[in-house]
Write an enzyme that holds these catalytic residues in place. Structure first.
Site, mmCIF file in Angstrom:
data_model
loop_
_atom_site.group_PDB
_atom_site.id
_atom_site.type_symbol
_atom_site.label_atom_id
_atom_site.label_comp_id
_atom_site.label_asym_id
_atom_site.label_seq_id
_atom_site.Cartn_x
_atom_site.Cartn_y
_atom_site.Cartn_z
ATOM 1 N N HIS A 9 0.192 4.351 -2.750
ATOM 2 C CA HIS A 9 0.019 5.680 -2.275
ATOM 3 C C HIS A 9 1.097 6.604 -2.622
ATOM 4 O O HIS A 9 0.947 7.866 -2.858
ATOM 5 C CB HIS A 9 -0.224 5.762 -0.773
ATOM 6 C CG HIS A 9 -1.531 5.103 -0.512
ATOM 7 N ND1 HIS A 9 -2.298 5.889 0.618
ATOM 8 C CD2 HIS A 9 -2.251 4.044 -0.917
ATOM 9 C CE1 HIS A 9 -3.574 5.284 0.641
ATOM 10 N NE2 HIS A 9 -3.606 4.247 -0.176
ATOM 11 N N ASN A 65 -4.259 8.619 4.307
ATOM 12 C CA ASN A 65 -2.991 8.158 4.861
ATOM 13 C C ASN A 65 -3.004 8.205 6.503
ATOM 14 O O ASN A 65 -2.604 7.406 6.946
ATOM 15 C CB ASN A 65 -1.823 8.816 4.465
ATOM 16 C CG ASN A 65 -1.797 8.507 2.936
ATOM 17 O OD1 ASN A 65 -2.356 7.720 2.256
ATOM 18 N ND2 ASN A 65 -1.085 9.645 2.341
ATOM 19 N N HIS A 99 -6.037 -6.255 -2.565
ATOM 20 C CA HIS A 99 -6.794 -6.427 -1.362
ATOM 21 C C HIS A 99 -6.988 -7.905 -0.967
ATOM 22 O O HIS A 99 -8.005 -7.807 0.000
ATOM 23 C CB HIS A 99 -8.350 -5.595 -1.686
ATOM 24 C CG HIS A 99 -7.858 -4.192 -1.384
ATOM 25 N ND1 HIS A 99 -9.138 -3.162 -1.659
ATOM 26 C CD2 HIS A 99 -6.855 -3.415 -1.210
ATOM 27 C CE1 HIS A 99 -8.597 -1.909 -1.412
ATOM 28 N NE2 HIS A 99 -7.238 -2.139 -1.331
ATOM 29 N N ARG A 103 0.746 -1.240 -0.038
ATOM 30 C CA ARG A 103 -0.016 0.075 0.162
ATOM 31 C C ARG A 103 0.987 1.348 0.023
ATOM 32 O O ARG A 103 0.486 2.167 -0.667
ATOM 33 C CB ARG A 103 -0.920 -0.012 1.205
ATOM 34 C CG ARG A 103 -1.814 1.080 1.094
ATOM 35 C CD ARG A 103 -3.228 0.628 2.092
ATOM 36 N NE ARG A 103 -4.097 1.529 2.372
ATOM 37 C CZ ARG A 103 -4.207 2.307 3.135
ATOM 38 N NH1 ARG A 103 -3.358 2.479 4.438
ATOM 39 N NH2 ARG A 103 -5.139 3.443 3.406
#
Length: 320
Positions: free
Chosen positions: A62, A90, A190, A58
């Protein structure tokens, strides 16, 4: 519908011109120990706490979605900017910063100097996390340099939220040069990790037509209408610490934890994504191949190369 093998080929045809100076052998001459060192630290961290694997993946995602894959997500706030760590997507959510700190220190020692960028560490650590949790490996392109600044506002604007519908998700991915096939393949990450109650509460109580009733009832016991915002539930209820196709099988059963996840199957205008979700649920090997190709493509978003940016001594601060 085109096969996943065709998607895999298309990814590479599309992304090749955008790779620029990134190459898989960038550190072979200057520090051949770099990649094995990163892998060893990631494997140790993930073996102690498997959830960190999802966190490291992740972080890379990001990072790349905000002004390109430049390590800006790692920067602490400074006197001259408010960084990305406290942006809404975040704050109290991103994890794994200490693992990146550990990798940077060990790699600098192994390389006898500061030669490996924090942005490249994020890309390699994401791949190594996938492999450590049972996924297939893929070749990471290297040679990124690090940003010297970061922007909370850009992070708030650029990172997709778990409340997006499919049109917004697709528009956000397309704005970064990613296609619908990339969206569905990358969402397969995910299959790992957890989400906070605050991010899926509305789905439990207000989306009864698109969520399995037994699944919703079980989640409501851990995520009440009020309170318990930080209670965690797995994004893939069957195997949250194994990289597999369980995420897609869950979507077919209306067991997507996040609104944005379930939008890939049965969402507004989801004909193309429905077919991909079905295909990946039945062909996990092809999912893994396409996921690797999509990660390479995402990892090539607007990198700093050549003399742009810097190689940070410490991933949390720009060099003095």
């Amino acid at each position: 519908m085109a096969t996943a093998q065709m998607f895999f080929t298309i990814f590479f045809v599309v992304m090749l011109p955008a790779q620029g100076l990134l190459t898989p052998d960038f550190y072979d001459a200057v520090c051949p120990q770099a990649l094995p060192t990163i892998r060893a630290v990631v494997e140790a961290a993930v073996s102690l706490q498997p959830r960190l694997g999802a966190s490291l993946v992740r972080l890379h995602f990001h990072d790349c979605f905000v002004n390109g894959c430049d390590g800006s997500v790692l920067l602490d706030d400074s006197a001259t900017f408010v960084g990305e760590k406290t942006a809404a997507p975040n704050n109290n959510s991103l994890r794994g910063f200490e693992v990146i700190d550990d990798i940077k220190a060990v790699v600098n020692a192994a390389c006898f100097g500061n030669v490996v960028s924090c942005a490249d560490i994020l890309a390699v650590a994401a791949r190594d996390s996938i492999v450590a949790l049972g996924g297939s490996s893929y070749e990471v392109l290297l040679g990124r340099r690090d940003a010297t600044t970061a922007s909370m506002d850009d992070a708030n604007a650029d990172i997709p939220t778990p409340f997006f519908g499919l049109p917004d998700l697709l528009a956000k991915f397309q704005s970064h040069g990613l296609a619908v096939e990339d969206l569905v393949a990358l969402s397969g990450a995910h299959t790992l990790g957890y989400a906070r109650c605050a991010l899926f509460r509305d789905r439990l109580y207000n989306e009864t037509s698109t969520i399995d009733s037994d699944f919703a009832s079980a989640l409501q016991a851990r995520c009440p209408r009020t309170g318990g915002d930080d209670e965690l539930s797995p994004l893939d209820e069957t195997s949250p610490a194994v990289f597999d196709a369980g995420y897609y099988r869950g979507l077919l059963q209306n067991k997507g934890l996040l609104h944005s996840d379930q939008q890939l199957f049965g969402g507004d205008g989801s004909g193309d994504t429905d077919a991909l979700v079905q295909h990946y649920s039945e062909n996990p090997g092809e999912f893994m191949a396409d996921f690797g190709a999509a990660m390479i493509k995402m990892g090539s978003i607007s990198p700093l190369t050549g003399s742009d940016g810097e190689i940070r001594e410490n991933c949390r601060w720009a060099n003095a």
